[in-house]
Design a protein around this motif. Structure first.
Motif, PDB file in Angstrom:
ATOM      1  N   GLU A 207       0.833  -1.201   0.000  1.00  0.00           N
ATOM      2  CA  GLU A 207       0.000   0.000   0.000  1.00  0.00           C
ATOM      3  C   GLU A 207       0.874   1.259   0.000  1.00  0.00           C
ATOM      4  OE1 GLU A 207      -3.899  -1.588   2.378  1.00  0.00           O
ATOM      5  OE2 GLU A 207      -2.089  -1.189   3.534  1.00  0.00           O
ATOM      6  N   VAL A 208       1.953   1.231   0.768  1.00  0.00           N
ATOM      7  CA  VAL A 208       2.892   2.358   0.788  1.00  0.00           C
ATOM      8  C   VAL A 208       3.537   2.511  -0.582  1.00  0.00           C
ATOM      9  CG1 VAL A 208       5.013   3.263   1.839  1.00  0.00           C
ATOM     10  CG2 VAL A 208       3.309   2.120   3.272  1.00  0.00           C
ATOM     11  N   MET A 209       3.897   1.382  -1.201  1.00  0.00           N
ATOM     12  CA  MET A 209       4.491   1.408  -2.537  1.00  0.00           C
ATOM     13  C   MET A 209       3.559   2.124  -3.513  1.00  0.00           C
ATOM     14  SD  MET A 209       5.810  -2.562  -2.632  1.00  0.00           S
ATOM     15  CE  MET A 209       5.748  -2.631  -4.411  1.00  0.00           C
ATOM     16  N   ALA A 210       2.279   1.772  -3.461  1.00  0.00           N
ATOM     17  CA  ALA A 210       1.305   2.362  -4.384  1.00  0.00           C
ATOM     18  C   ALA A 210       1.101   3.849  -4.101  1.00  0.00           C
ATOM     19  CB  ALA A 210      -0.025   1.619  -4.282  1.00  0.00           C
ATOM     20  N   LEU A 211       1.023   4.212  -2.834  1.00  0.00           N
ATOM     21  CA  LEU A 211       0.778   5.611  -2.476  1.00  0.00           C
ATOM     22  C   LEU A 211       1.954   6.514  -2.843  1.00  0.00           C
ATOM     23  CD1 LEU A 211      -0.960   5.142   0.977  1.00  0.00           C
ATOM     24  CD2 LEU A 211      -1.992   6.099  -1.097  1.00  0.00           C
ATOM     25  N   LEU A 212       3.178   6.006  -2.673  1.00  0.00           N
ATOM     26  CA  LEU A 212       4.368   6.814  -2.953  1.00  0.00           C
ATOM     27  C   LEU A 212       4.907   6.613  -4.365  1.00  0.00           C
ATOM     28  CD1 LEU A 212       6.366   6.474   0.393  1.00  0.00           C
ATOM     29  CD2 LEU A 212       4.877   8.353  -0.341  1.00  0.00           C
ATOM     30  N   GLY A 213       4.437   5.588  -5.045  1.00  0.00           N
ATOM     31  CA  GLY A 213       4.947   5.303  -6.388  1.00  0.00           C
ATOM     32  C   GLY A 213       6.380   4.807  -6.358  1.00  0.00           C
ATOM     33  N   LEU A 214       6.706   4.027  -5.332  1.00  0.00           N
ATOM     34  CA  LEU A 214       8.058   3.503  -5.164  1.00  0.00           C
ATOM     35  C   LEU A 214       8.060   1.990  -5.253  1.00  0.00           C
ATOM     36  CD1 LEU A 214       9.212   5.650  -2.105  1.00  0.00           C
ATOM     37  CD2 LEU A 214       9.738   6.048  -4.514  1.00  0.00           C
ATOM     38  N   SER A 215       9.233   1.429  -5.486  1.00  0.00           N
ATOM     39  CA  SER A 215       9.370  -0.022  -5.539  1.00  0.00           C
ATOM     40  C   SER A 215       9.453  -0.584  -4.114  1.00  0.00           C
ATOM     41  CB  SER A 215      10.641  -0.411  -6.301  1.00  0.00           C
ATOM     42  OG  SER A 215      11.788  -0.071  -5.535  1.00  0.00           O
ATOM     43  N   ARG A 216       9.263  -1.897  -4.021  1.00  0.00           N
ATOM     44  CA  ARG A 216       9.388  -2.585  -2.727  1.00  0.00           C
ATOM     45  C   ARG A 216      10.774  -2.329  -2.131  1.00  0.00           C
ATOM     46  NH1 ARG A 216       6.886  -6.748  -0.209  1.00  0.00           N
ATOM     47  NH2 ARG A 216       5.460  -6.973  -1.944  1.00  0.00           N
ATOM     48  N   TRP A 217      11.809  -2.440  -2.963  1.00  0.00           N
ATOM     49  CA  TRP A 217      13.178  -2.230  -2.493  1.00  0.00           C
ATOM     50  C   TRP A 217      13.331  -0.827  -1.920  1.00  0.00           C
ATOM     51  CZ3 TRP A 217      17.068   1.185  -3.656  1.00  0.00           C
ATOM     52  CH2 TRP A 217      18.313   0.878  -3.146  1.00  0.00           C
ATOM     53  N   GLN A 218      12.790   0.183  -2.598  1.00  0.00           N
ATOM     54  CA  GLN A 218      12.923   1.563  -2.124  1.00  0.00           C
ATOM     55  C   GLN A 218      12.211   1.770  -0.790  1.00  0.00           C
ATOM     56  OE1 GLN A 218      11.382   3.162  -5.844  1.00  0.00           O
ATOM     57  NE2 GLN A 218      13.222   4.441  -6.026  1.00  0.00           N
ATOM     58  N   VAL A 219      11.019   1.186  -0.644  1.00  0.00           N
ATOM     59  CA  VAL A 219      10.279   1.335   0.615  1.00  0.00           C
ATOM     60  C   VAL A 219      11.050   0.672   1.758  1.00  0.00           C
ATOM     61  CG1 VAL A 219       8.165   0.740   1.865  1.00  0.00           C
ATOM     62  CG2 VAL A 219       8.034   1.591  -0.484  1.00  0.00           C
TER      63      VAL A 219
ATOM     64  N   LEU B 134      11.691   6.319   7.102  1.00  0.00           N
ATOM     65  CA  LEU B 134      10.265   6.020   7.154  1.00  0.00           C
ATOM     66  C   LEU B 134      10.039   5.082   8.333  1.00  0.00           C
ATOM     67  CD1 LEU B 134       7.468   6.300   5.848  1.00  0.00           C
ATOM     68  CD2 LEU B 134       8.049   4.352   4.397  1.00  0.00           C
ATOM     69  N   GLU B 135       9.282   5.554   9.306  1.00  0.00           N
ATOM     70  CA  GLU B 135       9.013   4.774  10.507  1.00  0.00           C
ATOM     71  C   GLU B 135       8.124   3.580  10.169  1.00  0.00           C
ATOM     72  OE1 GLU B 135       6.475   5.201  14.630  1.00  0.00           O
ATOM     73  OE2 GLU B 135       6.781   6.951  13.381  1.00  0.00           O
ATOM     74  N   SER B 136       8.382   2.470  10.840  1.00  0.00           N
ATOM     75  CA  SER B 136       7.529   1.306  10.677  1.00  0.00           C
ATOM     76  C   SER B 136       7.449   0.568  12.005  1.00  0.00           C
ATOM     77  CB  SER B 136       8.078   0.369   9.593  1.00  0.00           C
ATOM     78  OG  SER B 136       9.250  -0.267  10.048  1.00  0.00           O
ATOM     79  N   VAL B 137       6.474  -0.322  12.092  1.00  0.00           N
ATOM     80  CA  VAL B 137       6.322  -1.175  13.267  1.00  0.00           C
ATOM     81  C   VAL B 137       6.209  -2.608  12.787  1.00  0.00           C
ATOM     82  CG1 VAL B 137       5.229   0.590  14.693  1.00  0.00           C
ATOM     83  CG2 VAL B 137       3.807  -0.896  13.296  1.00  0.00           C
ATOM     84  N   LYS B 138       6.581  -3.513  13.652  1.00  0.00           N
ATOM     85  CA  LYS B 138       6.479  -4.922  13.301  1.00  0.00           C
ATOM     86  C   LYS B 138       5.190  -5.476  13.902  1.00  0.00           C
ATOM     87  CE  LYS B 138       9.299  -8.825  12.594  1.00  0.00           C
ATOM     88  NZ  LYS B 138      10.567  -9.248  12.207  1.00  0.00           N
ATOM     89  N   VAL B 139       4.408  -6.130  13.067  1.00  0.00           N
ATOM     90  CA  VAL B 139       3.177  -6.785  13.498  1.00  0.00           C
ATOM     91  C   VAL B 139       3.316  -8.245  13.093  1.00  0.00           C
ATOM     92  CG1 VAL B 139       0.667  -6.879  13.284  1.00  0.00           C
ATOM     93  CG2 VAL B 139       1.835  -4.669  13.166  1.00  0.00           C
ATOM     94  N   GLY B 140       3.551  -9.083  14.061  1.00  0.00           N
ATOM     95  CA  GLY B 140       3.840 -10.479  13.738  1.00  0.00           C
ATOM     96  C   GLY B 140       5.146 -10.547  12.968  1.00  0.00           C
ATOM     97  N   ARG B 141       5.087 -11.134  11.772  1.00  0.00           N
ATOM     98  CA  ARG B 141       6.288 -11.243  10.947  1.00  0.00           C
ATOM     99  C   ARG B 141       6.352 -10.182   9.860  1.00  0.00           C
ATOM    100  NH1 ARG B 141       6.511 -17.322   9.031  1.00  0.00           N
ATOM    101  NH2 ARG B 141       7.928 -16.278   7.601  1.00  0.00           N
ATOM    102  N   SER B 142       5.393  -9.274   9.827  1.00  0.00           N
ATOM    103  CA  SER B 142       5.369  -8.293   8.744  1.00  0.00           C
ATOM    104  C   SER B 142       5.585  -6.872   9.263  1.00  0.00           C
ATOM    105  CB  SER B 142       4.039  -8.380   7.985  1.00  0.00           C
ATOM    106  OG  SER B 142       2.976  -8.091   8.854  1.00  0.00           O
ATOM    107  N   ARG B 143       5.898  -5.992   8.349  1.00  0.00           N
ATOM    108  CA  ARG B 143       6.107  -4.572   8.640  1.00  0.00           C
ATOM    109  C   ARG B 143       4.864  -3.797   8.267  1.00  0.00           C
ATOM    110  NH1 ARG B 143       9.781  -2.630  11.956  1.00  0.00           N
ATOM    111  NH2 ARG B 143      11.287  -4.292  12.146  1.00  0.00           N
ATOM    112  N   ARG B 144       4.542  -2.815   9.078  1.00  0.00           N
ATOM    113  CA  ARG B 144       3.446  -1.894   8.794  1.00  0.00           C
ATOM    114  C   ARG B 144       3.963  -0.475   8.984  1.00  0.00           C
ATOM    115  NH1 ARG B 144       1.465  -6.112   7.258  1.00  0.00           N
ATOM    116  NH2 ARG B 144      -0.498  -7.005   7.921  1.00  0.00           N
TER     117      ARG B 144
END
Length: 64
Positions: A15-27, A36-46
């Motif tokens: 969703e961040v990729m789509a909103l910013l128009g960036l690739s997965r690698w860039q995010v 870019l701040e993120s939090v870990k929820v289980g095994r994934s990043r949010r």
């Protein structure tokens, strides 16, 4: 009774990729670097919506 759904507070990386128009690698690079701040929820990043807004505001400041 109709109740409005709560506004989402956390975004998945695609969703961040789509909103910013960036690739997965860039995010993920922005997350790793701390830009870019993120939090870990289980095994994934949010990414908190507020962190996304702050990131865009910082970009706008730097461009001014």
């Amino acid at each position: 009774m109709n109740v409005a759904p709560l506004e989402r507070r956390l975004l998945r990386v695609p969703e961040v990729m789509a909103l910013l128009g960036l690739s997965r690698w860039q995010v993920y690079n922005l997350i790793r670097s701390g830009e870019l701040e993120s939090v870990k929820v289980g095994r994934s990043r949010r990414v908190p919506v507020a962190a996304l807004d702050e990131f865009v505001a910082q970009l706008r400041e730097e461009a001014a």
